[in-house]
Design an enzyme around this catalytic site. Structure first.
Site, PDB file in Angstrom:
ATOM      1  N   VAL A 114     -20.866 -21.033  71.060  1.00  0.00           N
ATOM      2  CA  VAL A 114     -20.120 -21.326  72.151  1.00  0.00           C
ATOM      3  C   VAL A 114     -20.421 -22.753  72.733  1.00  0.00           C
ATOM      4  O   VAL A 114     -21.066 -23.245  72.393  1.00  0.00           O
ATOM      5  CB  VAL A 114     -20.705 -20.435  73.526  1.00  0.00           C
ATOM      6  CG1 VAL A 114     -20.308 -18.867  73.101  1.00  0.00           C
ATOM      7  CG2 VAL A 114     -22.019 -20.800  73.773  1.00  0.00           C
ATOM      8  N   VAL A 117     -23.380 -24.753  74.293  1.00  0.00           N
ATOM      9  CA  VAL A 117     -24.674 -24.812  73.666  1.00  0.00           C
ATOM     10  C   VAL A 117     -24.313 -25.144  72.184  1.00  0.00           C
ATOM     11  O   VAL A 117     -24.807 -26.205  71.645  1.00  0.00           O
ATOM     12  CB  VAL A 117     -25.171 -23.182  73.508  1.00  0.00           C
ATOM     13  CG1 VAL A 117     -26.305 -23.197  72.658  1.00  0.00           C
ATOM     14  CG2 VAL A 117     -25.572 -22.877  75.063  1.00  0.00           C
ATOM     15  N   CYS A 118     -23.743 -24.448  71.347  1.00  0.00           N
ATOM     16  CA  CYS A 118     -23.662 -24.672  69.778  1.00  0.00           C
ATOM     17  C   CYS A 118     -22.651 -26.145  69.755  1.00  0.00           C
ATOM     18  O   CYS A 118     -23.117 -26.757  68.833  1.00  0.00           O
ATOM     19  CB  CYS A 118     -22.899 -23.752  69.287  1.00  0.00           C
ATOM     20  SG  CYS A 118     -23.997 -21.956  69.577  1.00  0.00           S
ATOM     21  N   VAL A 119     -21.838 -26.239  70.640  1.00  0.00           N
ATOM     22  CA  VAL A 119     -21.233 -27.833  70.455  1.00  0.00           C
ATOM     23  C   VAL A 119     -22.024 -28.882  71.462  1.00  0.00           C
ATOM     24  O   VAL A 119     -22.092 -29.858  71.015  1.00  0.00           O
ATOM     25  CB  VAL A 119     -19.813 -27.569  70.979  1.00  0.00           C
ATOM     26  CG1 VAL A 119     -19.089 -28.913  71.280  1.00  0.00           C
ATOM     27  CG2 VAL A 119     -19.001 -26.619  70.174  1.00  0.00           C
TER      28      VAL A 119
END
Lengths: 211, 211, 211, 211, 211, 211, 211, 211
Positions: A114, A117-119
């Site tokens: 998401v 977070v992940c980006v």
């Protein structure tokens, strides 16, 4: 003198696709799923079309997060694929950072799930190490628009540039004459409205020719 | 001492209308088509009203993108019109940049389709060359609000000022007394609510006079 | 060391109410009219409650723009009222600037219609002259959210602080103990949800007492 | 060299929960009440899970604002609880600031009701004193999105980082391997979509085992 | 046998335009003003194009409601124009009903401002007298969508058919071959997207011819 | 012959205001609180203006639901006020039904909180006893639009007519000439846009006279 | 006794795809283009999967409306394809009606562009001739939601049943056991969320097997 | 004489919970997941509270659809639980219909996922067999609002009554005096706003008592 235009350069850019996993995708609710699927495949297709080094990574494929979207795996059979054993921020995974640095590129195009977070986490970490970071906002998804807005603000404040896959493709291509067919196909396959324009156009031209 | 107010000046501003083409307009979905048509014609009418040097450019008129909106062509029969042979960023076209610089103006008012490409790319390039850039946001359209927001963030972060055609007209005009009729007509023709105010007003005044 | 907190101070703030005219109000479509009316009256009531010097100004009352909202006139019978003969930017009117400077305050609280013109122009001009500018966003209205967003971005980039009338009142008041009744009345009269809380509360207390 | 990544660190962070009171919650209309309740409990659960020093404060519990949400009181029976006698900005209350400083942490995670006052005021004051401020946007609520947007802009411009409780938890946790069960439970209890993923996953695994 | 298709018939239909007055238009907030203006002019243009008897009526032109939109007056200089002295329901005005009945038509196409009053009241009254009633929903406006929905429900339950000006024009025209140019012009002038299609089309055809 | 127009008649209508209590109002989220407060006071003011028999009722004033909104109590000091001891459907309360029937009216105008319960239940019960039921949709509120839509569908299917307070007032008044001042005041006090129209109008007229 | 359940029956149903032309598709703005494209292909795929007789028709392919979407032509190479010479209502075209009746089916599944014309007109005409009409709402598009809502109301009032392609497929299939693979593939190809579920599921099952 | 009020009766109602499975829930996008989870648990809690016979059913638990939400299974350990082997419409499953009829109730309260299939199909089938059908709209979810609206229209046209869980609970309970504590707990646990009201209320009462 003025503000430098930090511009995507196909000879200096790599693509990071972070955690587009079948389970995590069910969390994405700030973009409609039909459009989101199209956008994710579009950024991947653009990476492929421009021959950009591309790195895939996932978090806990064997758990509820689920496997990487199969289409991505198929499109990049030879790309580095880092199945992180636990690090939430991909940049905390040495293998991932090594793969990024191995590309020798200074421009990082990032999309993932998401967004906050992940980006955002690897984007912020990469900025700290002086990479130029371009976030593909429409191929990155999260729980809702409020969450997205907060994540964008955090990344933009830190110096990331917010892009979309279409802007990315156009900025990399520079000039239609480099390959009209190729770019046209990329658009036709991922933008229904553009496909309609092309279909109308070729229909009329064919018609006229047939006269 | 404080932050300088970088203000539109009708003696120092030029208008760039980028790729308002009949095919590309079908891609615009962040603004309702009725309002968008009005806004594009309004920024053009304002350019004309203030006698600002105006430059038209298109990308691939003979392909699916379609021709420039005919009304714009008719409004600026003598303006430089650069049909770019392939450059996606108008600023990559030498003829275009030459035309811009030939105006001798340092303030560039830009509107176009689509926002994150046809507007953002030349805006960022012009900022790099120390132009003052004013984006007419409501006469620039793109695929959806998410795309628009990302494009605005990129341009604003680089120093472009986000405006609307109404703000542009007001900032250029400075004082109603310069020409009440003219500015009033500009508003009446492009803002239905303002037209209603004017019609009510003149009706009551005429009524009273007729007594 | 850190970023200074530029905080509203009731001894150093003046309020500028710009062009809340009955005709122009029909242009406001980014805020619902019931709420907008409440907000405009609330910022005025707060100005009055905190005894802030307040300046009223209008543009072309005798034309379609219409007269100043009567309630505002009644609330500030002795305030400087500058009916500008034509200047669109109130700051271009010498009398207005003189009135502002006569207050001796360095903090300017601005609200008006429409946001990107009547609010943004004097806000930008005041920032240039080193005033601290606080825009009351919810008592400022314009054509639509897109227009508002562009105006906010321009003002915020130039250093204006975006506030709401509620935040303004709270920041000025500092401590409920300065006057519980007064602040409570301000809220009760302009926030239906708060009025309900107060009515429930006093009902229960009265009930209990009556036992 | 690049922009430093100011990252939440569980050894250096404290949590401030400001004015989540039963009366004030009825004012929150920028987030749906079901989701808002979940988010507030989630940020509290995360604070507890990471053992972050947590400070509770309220404004006028005995008046219409109502008492602190009982669940929060129960979750932090031993946390400093400052019932402010009147200061609107918690940072104006000496006891509160003393409690914050007593934690010895330089990172402050703030959530509260309403955003533009109870969150923004202490956030801006803490930034002035060189704290690193992280606003949990989705556990902070206010009257409407317009109000929220203005508050976010003010805080972000002053250097606060806009986060969400999910991003906060992920950034604090760093690595799933630190405790898969614990983080999973946190997500399962506060993200229905994630709970579904986990339930599907464990069902399939159990099923398979039962074969 | 089945449910009869009550279909607009250009030989049996009259158009009633009720209270499209410059003041009342400022009350319309369920449709964007640019689109609403287009729709009102479109239904009028359609009425004219199909030579349908058309009746104009207003309520209190000399008061705040303001005069009939001038464009409508100009389009129908010879149409019955009933300035009602006070009746809110146009059907309560004998002259209006007489004018309606004088057309000899049994199908009434109604549009007006505001929907739940100026449209709904005469629609319900006409249904009682066995007229077939077609409400042009997109050329009728009111305070907000909630109000519109309630009005539509009331009219639909009573047997009115909800239409739009585009559906009306298509149902009246029946076959493009009756007049391709005329219908095309009607669409081009009132549907920007359709105008773009026509402009692209004729450009390609002209281009080809010019080869 | 056609469908009878069941029309509000001021000599045959009574108003039921059901459970507009200060606690319950915090549940209303399908209408903005500023507008909802205005609408509730408007339907009450209309009831008073047209001298319609009005009945007030509440559910559990001494519990969390809170007391009747004080303004309503003050407006109808002599109206029947039934504080129901427990019945959720007001129609299950004999005293309430007796009060309704004592009015001798066959048309019931109902508004209340929440729509699907406090409004829908008595509406359905009254329809069963052959009353004509008019629901004032915009003075009735509930949890969210989905809930409202379901409630409207249930009531409409059972034969209730969905109205708004503005439509109700217009249908009751019939003709402006019955009292221009009174109806104008009702509108001016509860419709900000209409108030602006009236203020502009009277300003221009006064101005002209003063010449 | 009760209301008969008029249920789709794969042995008694035909599909009419009306005017899904590349030009007309640019008019569709009530559904996002990515989703709309998916839905149109889905209803076609369902028609093919269930072997339902399918009829294609277009209006003015050689004009601005453009050609039928190529994918549809390719999916139904042998289906009746009626390029109407001018009739707006397909049911006014004898050849079309003949083709419909030649199927011998009494249930007509209709989708098209635009909803209020190309779908509603033949739907109303077919109802008159006692066909059972099922409108595939999500594969039918038009200018905006207001237009759609009016069209749905007209069709529903006349007895058409409003469906979606997913409901259609489920009602036709009746029982998964008839063909799990086939229906699953239909869903996987046209519902990204379902594809994710299937991919997660098969991944886990494969994983487990590989142990 | 009038329209009979078909009213839920706790002695004559059964509850059908259809396909609330962990996989299918990821398809629900017309209601926010936090609220949807609350609503589903609320309708179950209401069923339990009123001791209504409740029937659970699922479709393909062992496939991608996933298992029944565990909370539901736990709440109704002894309820008939029909894991359908393939029938999409639960009413096509003999065992399910037998279970329904075994309850001896004539009123069926139905909720499920997805609305247009798992809810609508059995609802339509039950109406055909003369059951009174009440759809709990807010505990039934589907792909998007457009899909929902079509499903509601189909069910409502066939005679189903659209309810919400709150309306259902209120109509079943009839009178608070039957059990104030119980109903209050049901509301407090599933309506955050109501919980706040209750917490404020009890706080004030306790406070007062403590004096």
């Amino acid at each position: 003198m003025g503000k430098p235009y930090v511009r995507l350069d196909k000879d200096n850019a790599a693509v990071l696709l972070v955690d587009h996993q079948t389970g995590l995708l069910s969390l994405v609710r700030d973009i409609d799923p039909d459009k989101f699927k199209t956008n994710v495949l579009a950024v991947a297709a653009a990476a492929k079309y421009f021959n950009l080094p591309t790195i895939l990574t996932t978090s806990f494929e064997n758990g509820p997060n689920g496997p990487l979207v199969p289409e991505l795996k198929e499109m990049f059979p030879d790309a580095p694929f880092i199945a992180r054993p636990g690090q939430i921020n991909a940049w905390d995974n040495e293998e991932f950072v090594k793969a990024v640095k191995a590309t020798g590129k200074k421009q990082l195009i990032i999309a993932g799930v998401v967004t906050e977070v992940c980006v955002a986490f690897p984007a912020l970490a990469a900025l700290e190490e002086d990479f130029e970071v371009f976030v593909i906002t429409d191929a990155s998804g999260t729980f809702n628009p409020l969450t997205r807005d907060a994540a964008w603000d955090r990344m933009s404040s830190a110096g990331a540039q917010l892009m979309t896959w279409f802007g990315m493709a156009c900025e990399l291509h520079r000039d239609w004459r480099n390959d009209v067919e190729g770019l046209g196909a990329l658009f036709s396959n991922h933008i229904p409205d553009y496909r309609n324009l092309m279909n109308s156009y070729s229909f009329f031209n064919t018609e006229d020719k047939s006269v």
